[in-house]
Scaffold this motif. Structure first.
Motif, PDB file in Angstrom:
ATOM      1  N   ALA A   1      10.901  89.053  17.060  1.00 51.73           N
ATOM      2  CA  ALA A   1      11.126  88.363  15.786  1.00 51.73           C
ATOM      3  C   ALA A   1       9.825  88.006  15.074  1.00 51.73           C
ATOM      4  O   ALA A   1       9.372  86.859  15.090  1.00 51.73           O
TER       5      ALA A   1
ATOM      6  N   ASN B   1       2.925  76.424  20.461  1.00 50.90           N
ATOM      7  CA  ASN B   1       4.083  77.211  20.037  1.00 50.90           C
ATOM      8  C   ASN B   1       5.356  76.487  20.437  1.00 50.90           C
ATOM      9  O   ASN B   1       5.307  75.513  21.202  1.00 50.90           O
ATOM     10  N   VAL B   2       6.448  76.952  19.939  1.00 52.62           N
ATOM     11  CA  VAL B   2       7.709  76.227  20.142  1.00 52.62           C
ATOM     12  C   VAL B   2       8.147  76.246  21.602  1.00 52.62           C
ATOM     13  O   VAL B   2       8.606  75.233  22.137  1.00 52.62           O
ATOM     14  N   VAL B   3       7.965  77.378  22.264  1.00 49.87           N
ATOM     15  CA  VAL B   3       8.431  77.430  23.657  1.00 49.87           C
ATOM     16  C   VAL B   3       7.634  76.448  24.521  1.00 49.87           C
ATOM     17  O   VAL B   3       8.199  75.773  25.389  1.00 49.87           O
TER      18      VAL B   3
ATOM     19  N   TYR C   1      18.631  82.558  22.527  1.00 51.00           N
ATOM     20  CA  TYR C   1      17.262  83.049  22.700  1.00 51.00           C
ATOM     21  C   TYR C   1      16.832  82.990  24.183  1.00 51.00           C
ATOM     22  O   TYR C   1      16.814  81.905  24.792  1.00 51.00           O
TER      23      TYR C   1
ATOM     24  N   CYS D   1      19.761  75.499  19.530  1.00 53.25           N
ATOM     25  CA  CYS D   1      19.057  76.469  18.691  1.00 53.25           C
ATOM     26  C   CYS D   1      19.631  76.332  17.278  1.00 53.25           C
ATOM     27  O   CYS D   1      20.764  76.745  17.026  1.00 53.25           O
TER      28      CYS D   1
ATOM     29  N   ASN E   1      19.804  81.569  16.963  1.00 55.33           N
ATOM     30  CA  ASN E   1      19.390  82.927  17.290  1.00 55.33           C
ATOM     31  C   ASN E   1      20.119  83.286  18.582  1.00 55.33           C
ATOM     32  O   ASN E   1      19.937  82.564  19.555  1.00 55.33           O
TER      33      ASN E   1
ATOM     34  N   ASP F   1      15.544  73.325  18.714  1.00 57.58           N
ATOM     35  CA  ASP F   1      14.587  74.353  18.326  1.00 57.58           C
ATOM     36  C   ASP F   1      14.932  74.794  16.901  1.00 57.58           C
ATOM     37  O   ASP F   1      15.894  75.526  16.673  1.00 57.58           O
TER      38      ASP F   1
ATOM     39  N   ILE G   1      13.015  76.553  14.827  1.00 52.29           N
ATOM     40  CA  ILE G   1      12.007  77.527  14.381  1.00 52.29           C
ATOM     41  C   ILE G   1      12.517  78.438  13.257  1.00 52.29           C
ATOM     42  O   ILE G   1      11.737  78.910  12.435  1.00 52.29           O
ATOM     43  N   HIS G   2      13.831  78.661  13.199  1.00 48.91           N
ATOM     44  CA  HIS G   2      14.364  79.558  12.164  1.00 48.91           C
ATOM     45  C   HIS G   2      14.845  78.802  10.915  1.00 48.91           C
ATOM     46  O   HIS G   2      15.531  79.383  10.066  1.00 48.91           O
TER      47      HIS G   2
ATOM     48  N   SER H   1       5.662  79.384  12.020  1.00 46.57           N
ATOM     49  CA  SER H   1       5.362  80.726  12.547  1.00 46.57           C
ATOM     50  C   SER H   1       6.372  81.793  12.142  1.00 46.57           C
ATOM     51  O   SER H   1       5.981  82.899  11.788  1.00 46.57           O
ATOM     52  N   LYS H   2       7.671  81.494  12.205  1.00 41.49           N
ATOM     53  CA  LYS H   2       8.652  82.535  11.823  1.00 41.49           C
ATOM     54  C   LYS H   2       8.667  82.774  10.309  1.00 41.49           C
ATOM     55  O   LYS H   2       8.490  83.890   9.868  1.00 41.49           O
TER      56      LYS H   2
HETATM   57  C1  LIG Z   1      14.825  80.402  18.719  1.00 46.32           C
HETATM   58  C2  LIG Z   1      13.403  80.747  19.007  1.00 46.32           C
HETATM   59  N1  LIG Z   1      12.607  79.815  19.537  1.00 46.32           N
HETATM   60  C3  LIG Z   1      11.307  80.069  19.816  1.00 46.32           C
HETATM   61  C4  LIG Z   1      10.761  81.313  19.562  1.00 46.32           C
HETATM   62  C5  LIG Z   1       9.344  81.578  19.933  1.00 46.32           C
HETATM   63  O1  LIG Z   1       8.533  80.694  19.285  1.00 46.32           O
HETATM   64  P1  LIG Z   1       7.029  80.490  19.709  1.00 46.32           P
HETATM   65  O2  LIG Z   1       6.372  81.806  19.614  1.00 46.32           O
HETATM   66  O3  LIG Z   1       6.538  79.479  18.728  1.00 46.32           O
HETATM   67  O4  LIG Z   1       7.056  79.967  21.116  1.00 46.32           O
HETATM   68  C6  LIG Z   1      11.556  82.314  18.991  1.00 46.32           C
HETATM   69  C7  LIG Z   1      10.995  83.640  18.727  1.00 46.32           C
HETATM   70  O5  LIG Z   1      11.669  84.582  18.473  1.00 46.32           O
HETATM   71  C8  LIG Z   1      12.909  82.014  18.704  1.00 46.32           C
HETATM   72  O6  LIG Z   1      13.709  82.920  18.163  1.00 46.32           O
END
Ligand SMILES: Cc1ncc(COP(=O)(O)O)c(C=O)c1O
Length: 389
Positions: free
Chosen positions: A33, A91-93, A117, A164, A168, A196, A198-199, A230-231
């Motif tokens: 993604a 990063n989110v993870v 995800y 999420c 995703n 999360d 992120i989207h 980031s996304k």
């Molecule tokens: C729902 C979700 N969370 C986290 C991530 C990854 O985020 P990061 O690269 O900031 O850890 C993604 C990447 O595809 C995602 O789809």
């Protein structure tokens, strides 16, 4: 007006999507993604300027960084945040790992709503928590939360739920009503929601993203929101994300863990990229959203009209399209390979999102329209051969 049609050449740039050894020649990569678009000019300008600084010793985040996050969350998502709540992570993870450790102990249970995800499973498992899976309901491609099922699996050891939002891979943008019901259940059982988001900045014209944190607050529940430019701005490798944590006790524990793991230092480029994105790239974001929606429209319309064996719905958000291959005669475990070999398209296989994703494939449409057209034409030709039905 930005021109997304021309995209950006990413081959031979150490880019995972195109250059990973398994991608193969002449294969259209529609998996990981990220986007095949050039980033917003304001971000480039800031990164170039930052590169000229000439000294890159340790540094802390500026006031402007915090103000940019506050202003963006408030204006875009109607979620005013206090400066203290903002915890920078790379990063989110990473944020999800820290969040889960901050609110639970080894052996505690964490709910995840599947399919979801892939790294959600890893976050729970690798930190020694027990995964409790609550499957989403799939009604003709429209995913909803199974609230009864979710409540039924809660025990005294259930301490967290990884949400999420938007979702995703289904592309659902959870509604305020859905999130309210979820927040109510979690607050009642003292379950912290780790959301999360992120989207949250790629959203279709018919939908609106809701941040769950204020809803949790109303119920007296707790929540950690993980968010990142980031996304939507295509800056994943710059490494900038934020966990927004209202609860002081949880926040202090989160920050203590960051200290232990030596994860507190920021990065000079991350700061500039976030400011360029959140403060100076509104128009770019608006246009990229419109462009992506156009891609989704043509892709989904084509499949619905021409490939009856595939089931697909327009996602409400994200640039990801979740396609159901279960009515075809391709065995679930072969879908990804078959698409790569016969259609020259690389996708994410459904089981990356757990067993609940078996029989599906996820397509990433954050790319020039011409790639999308090539993709659906290749699929169309493949399925035109009768033996695949
Ligand atoms: C729902 C979700 N969370 C986290 C991530 C990854 O985020 P990061 O690269 O900031 O850890 C993604 C990447 O595809 C995602 O789809």
């Amino acid at each position: 007006m930005y021109s997304f049609d021309k995209g950006i050449e990413r081959r031979n740039t150490n880019c995972e999507k195109w250059d990973a050894p398994f991608v193969g020649e002449n294969v259209l990569p529609m998996w990981v993604a990220d986007m095949d678009f050039e980033i917003a000019p304001a971000i480039t300008r800031r990164l170039v300027k930052a590169a000229g600084k000439g000294a890159f010793g340790y540094q802390f985040l500026s006031d402007q960084y915090y103000e940019a996050v506050q202003s963006f969350m408030s204006k875009k998502h109607d979620y005013p945040v206090e400066r203290d709540w903002i915890c920078y992570v790379e990063n989110v993870v990473q944020g999800l790992f820290l969040a889960l450790e901050a609110v639970s102990e080894k052996g505690d249970e964490v709910i995840i709503q599947t399919p979801v995800y892939g790294p959600f499973f890893r976050v729970a498992k690798e930190s020694g928590r027990k995964i409790v899976e609550s499957r989403l309901r799939n009604e003709d491609g429209y995913y909803t939360m199974d609230f009864e099922g979710l409540e039924a699996c809660i025990t005294d050891r259930t301490k967290a739920l990884l949400l999420c939002n938007p979702h995703n891979p289904s592309g659902r943008v959870w509604t305020k009503e859905e999130l309210t019901r979820l927040a109510g259940i979690c607050a009642e059982h003292h379950i912290c929601i780790i959301s999360d988001d992120i989207h949250s900045d790629i959203i279709g014209r018919e939908s609106r993203h809701t941040v769950i944190a204020p809803i949790c607050r109303e119920f007296g529940g707790s929540c950690i929101v993980c968010t990142s430019p980031s996304k939507p701005f295509n800056i994943a490798s710059v490494h900038v994300a934020n966990c927004l944590i209202e609860d002081e006790v949880i926040r202090k524990e989160f920050q203590r863990l960051q200290g232990i793991y030596h994860m507190k230092d920021c990065n000079a480029f991350a700061e500039e990229a976030l400011i360029g994105a959140y403060e100076e790239s509104d128009e770019w974001l608006k246009e990229v959203n419109e462009y992506i929606e156009g891609n989704i429209d043509v892709f989904v319309d084509y499949i619905q009209k021409n490939i009856p064996a595939l089931k697909v719905r327009k996602p409400e958000g994200t640039y990801l399209v979740w396609v159901d291959f279960s009515q075809t005669n391709i065995p679930a475990e072969d879908i990804k390979e078959e698409l790569k070999e016969k259609c020259r398209i690389l996708v994410n296989e459904g089981t990356f999102f757990g067993e609940a994703g078996k029989g599906f494939a996820r397509f990433n449409l954050a790319c020039p329209r011409s790639y999308v057209e090539q993709a659906f034409e290749r699929l169309g030709e493949y399925f035109a051969r009768a033996e695949h039905f």
